[in-house]
Design a protein around this motif. Sequence first.
Motif, mmCIF file in Angstrom:
data_model
loop_
_atom_site.group_PDB
_atom_site.id
_atom_site.type_symbol
_atom_site.label_atom_id
_atom_site.label_comp_id
_atom_site.label_asym_id
_atom_site.label_seq_id
_atom_site.Cartn_x
_atom_site.Cartn_y
_atom_site.Cartn_z
ATOM 1 N N THR A 157 0.861 -1.184 0.000
ATOM 2 C CA THR A 157 0.000 0.000 0.000
ATOM 3 C C THR A 157 0.899 1.236 0.000
ATOM 4 O O THR A 157 2.094 1.143 -0.228
ATOM 5 N N GLY A 158 0.321 2.393 0.233
ATOM 6 C CA GLY A 158 1.088 3.635 0.180
ATOM 7 C C GLY A 158 0.888 4.302 -1.171
ATOM 8 O O GLY A 158 0.290 3.725 -2.085
ATOM 9 N N SER A 159 1.406 5.526 -1.289
ATOM 10 C CA SER A 159 1.167 6.290 -2.518
ATOM 11 C C SER A 159 2.083 5.843 -3.659
ATOM 12 O O SER A 159 1.705 5.936 -4.830
ATOM 13 N N THR A 160 3.268 5.320 -3.347
ATOM 14 C CA THR A 160 4.237 5.001 -4.410
ATOM 15 C C THR A 160 3.696 4.002 -5.434
ATOM 16 O O THR A 160 3.834 4.244 -6.638
ATOM 17 N N LEU A 202 0.839 -6.673 2.700
ATOM 18 C CA LEU A 202 1.957 -6.668 3.641
ATOM 19 C C LEU A 202 1.535 -6.399 5.068
ATOM 20 O O LEU A 202 2.150 -6.884 6.004
ATOM 21 N N ASP A 203 0.505 -5.567 5.216
ATOM 22 C CA ASP A 203 0.245 -5.066 6.559
ATOM 23 C C ASP A 203 -1.143 -4.448 6.652
ATOM 24 O O ASP A 203 -1.839 -4.291 5.633
ATOM 25 N N TYR A 221 -5.983 -0.588 4.974
ATOM 26 C CA TYR A 221 -5.325 -1.148 3.804
ATOM 27 C C TYR A 221 -6.242 -2.139 3.084
ATOM 28 O O TYR A 221 -6.090 -2.363 1.877
ATOM 29 N N GLY A 270 7.146 -1.009 -1.187
ATOM 30 C CA GLY A 270 7.586 0.378 -1.095
ATOM 31 C C GLY A 270 8.555 0.429 0.077
ATOM 32 O O GLY A 270 8.922 -0.596 0.646
ATOM 33 N N VAL A 271 8.943 1.627 0.442
ATOM 34 C CA VAL A 271 9.811 1.765 1.618
ATOM 35 C C VAL A 271 9.416 3.049 2.341
ATOM 36 O O VAL A 271 9.081 4.056 1.705
ATOM 37 N N GLY A 272 9.401 2.986 3.658
ATOM 38 C CA GLY A 272 9.091 4.186 4.439
ATOM 39 C C GLY A 272 10.302 5.103 4.476
ATOM 40 O O GLY A 272 11.442 4.662 4.279
ATOM 41 N N HIS A 289 11.578 1.612 6.784
ATOM 42 C CA HIS A 289 10.761 0.438 7.093
ATOM 43 C C HIS A 289 10.228 -0.224 5.823
ATOM 44 O O HIS A 289 10.024 0.426 4.805
ATOM 45 N N ALA A 335 6.987 -2.915 4.829
ATOM 46 C CA ALA A 335 5.707 -3.183 5.477
ATOM 47 C C ALA A 335 5.677 -2.256 6.698
ATOM 48 O O ALA A 335 5.968 -1.066 6.567
ATOM 49 N N PHE A 336 5.390 -2.769 7.888
ATOM 50 C CA PHE A 336 5.494 -1.915 9.075
ATOM 51 C C PHE A 336 6.580 -2.459 10.000
ATOM 52 O O PHE A 336 6.461 -2.397 11.215
ATOM 53 N N ASN A 377 2.498 9.159 7.892
ATOM 54 C CA ASN A 377 1.232 8.679 7.357
ATOM 55 C C ASN A 377 0.039 9.552 7.762
ATOM 56 O O ASN A 377 -1.074 9.316 7.312
ATOM 57 N N ARG A 414 -0.716 12.310 6.744
ATOM 58 C CA ARG A 414 -1.279 13.025 5.599
ATOM 59 C C ARG A 414 -2.544 12.350 5.062
ATOM 60 O O ARG A 414 -3.344 12.977 4.379
ATOM 61 N N LYS A 433 13.227 9.217 -0.053
ATOM 62 C CA LYS A 433 13.564 7.792 -0.001
ATOM 63 C C LYS A 433 15.062 7.551 -0.250
ATOM 64 O O LYS A 433 15.517 6.407 -0.187
HETATM 65 C C1 GLP Z 1 3.360 2.623 4.762
HETATM 66 C C2 GLP Z 1 3.328 1.143 4.425
HETATM 67 C C3 GLP Z 1 4.570 0.700 3.685
HETATM 68 C C4 GLP Z 1 4.897 1.677 2.579
HETATM 69 C C5 GLP Z 1 5.165 3.031 3.187
HETATM 70 C C6 GLP Z 1 5.601 4.082 2.174
HETATM 71 O O1 GLP Z 1 3.953 2.917 5.969
HETATM 72 N N1 GLP Z 1 3.158 0.335 5.578
HETATM 73 O O2 GLP Z 1 4.361 -0.607 3.167
HETATM 74 O O3 GLP Z 1 6.010 1.229 1.857
HETATM 75 O O4 GLP Z 1 3.960 3.459 3.800
HETATM 76 O O5 GLP Z 1 4.506 4.783 1.686
HETATM 77 P P1 GLP Z 1 4.533 5.789 0.481
HETATM 78 O O6 GLP Z 1 4.662 4.948 -0.739
HETATM 79 O O7 GLP Z 1 3.215 6.497 0.553
HETATM 80 O O8 GLP Z 1 5.701 6.688 0.686
#
Ligand code: GLP
Length: 242
Positions: free
Chosen positions: A36-39, A65-66, A79, A131-133, A137, A139-140, A164, A166, A201
Motif C-alpha cells: 500500500t502507500g502512494s508510491t 503486507l500489513d 489497507y 515500497g519503503v518508508g 521500514h 511493510a510496518f 502517514n 497526511r 527515499k
Molecule cells: C506505509 C506502508 C509501507 C509503505 C510506506 C511508504 O507505511 N506500511 O508498506 O512502503 O507506507 O509509503 P509511500 O509509498 O506512501 O511513501
Amino acid sequence: MRITIGSDPTRLIDQAADAVEALVRATPDAVLGIATGSTPEPLYAELTSRVQRGLDLSRLRITCLDEYVGLSADHPQSYRHYIRTHVLEPWGIDSATAVLPAGDAADPDAAARDFERRIRDWGGVDLQILGVGPNGHIAFNEPGSSFDSRTRAVELTASTRQANARFFEHLDEVPTRAISQGIGTILESRHALLLAFGEGKAPAIGALVEGTASPEVPVSALQRHADLDVYVDDAAASHLQR
Ligand code: GLP
C-alpha cells in the motif's frame, strides 16, 4: 539485486507493470503481494488500464503486507479498503481470493498468526510489490525489527505515524499499532519488486544498495532477498555513490 534508475517514473512504472503482466501470463493464479502507500498507486492504475484493454488479472490471488490495528475493513484509510478499491474491484478479483489481515480483530496477535498461516497455505508469495518508508521500514517493520521476524502485531514509531498522518484528518487518528508481515516472511517471497520515488527515499535506497545490512534500516535486509528488482527515480537514487 537488479537496480533500474530512471528520470521518468512513468517508464519505471511501465517496466514494473510488465513484470506483473509476465507473471500473470505464465501463471494466471499466481500469488501477488500488494504494497500500500502512494508510491505503487500508479502501478495499480497502469495495470487497471491494461485490464481495460483486455489483460485478464481476475485469477490472481492477492495478499498484502500489513494493516492498521483498530481500523475496520471499510475505513477509508484501512489497507483492506485500499486493496479493494485499487486492486480487487478494478481487476475483477473476488475478495474470497484475497488474504488480508483482520486489523480489527479482538486479538491482533492471533490475527497476525492466522494471516501468516494463510499465506503459507497458498505456498507463499510469487511476486511481492514493496515500497519503503522514509525511515527505511518495509511493510510496518520499524527500525530494530529482526531480519528473522514473522508476521506479528507491531507498534508504529512516531515518525511513521507522522509520515502517514497526511492520509488522516488529525495525527491523533493515525493508529498506533499494525499487523505486519515480518522481514523473514517478506524475504521468502520468490520475487520482489521495490519502488521508490523522491528524495525522501534516498537515504533508505542508499542503505539498501550500498550500505551494510542492519536492523536499524529494515530495507537493508533485502540485500539477502534471492530475486529483487529495485526501480528508483533519480531523486531516490541521489545518495548512491557507485
Ligand atoms: C506505509 C506502508 C509501507 C509503505 C510506506 C511508504 O507505511 N506500511 O508498506 O512502503 O507506507 O509509503 P509511500 O509509498 O506512501 O511513501
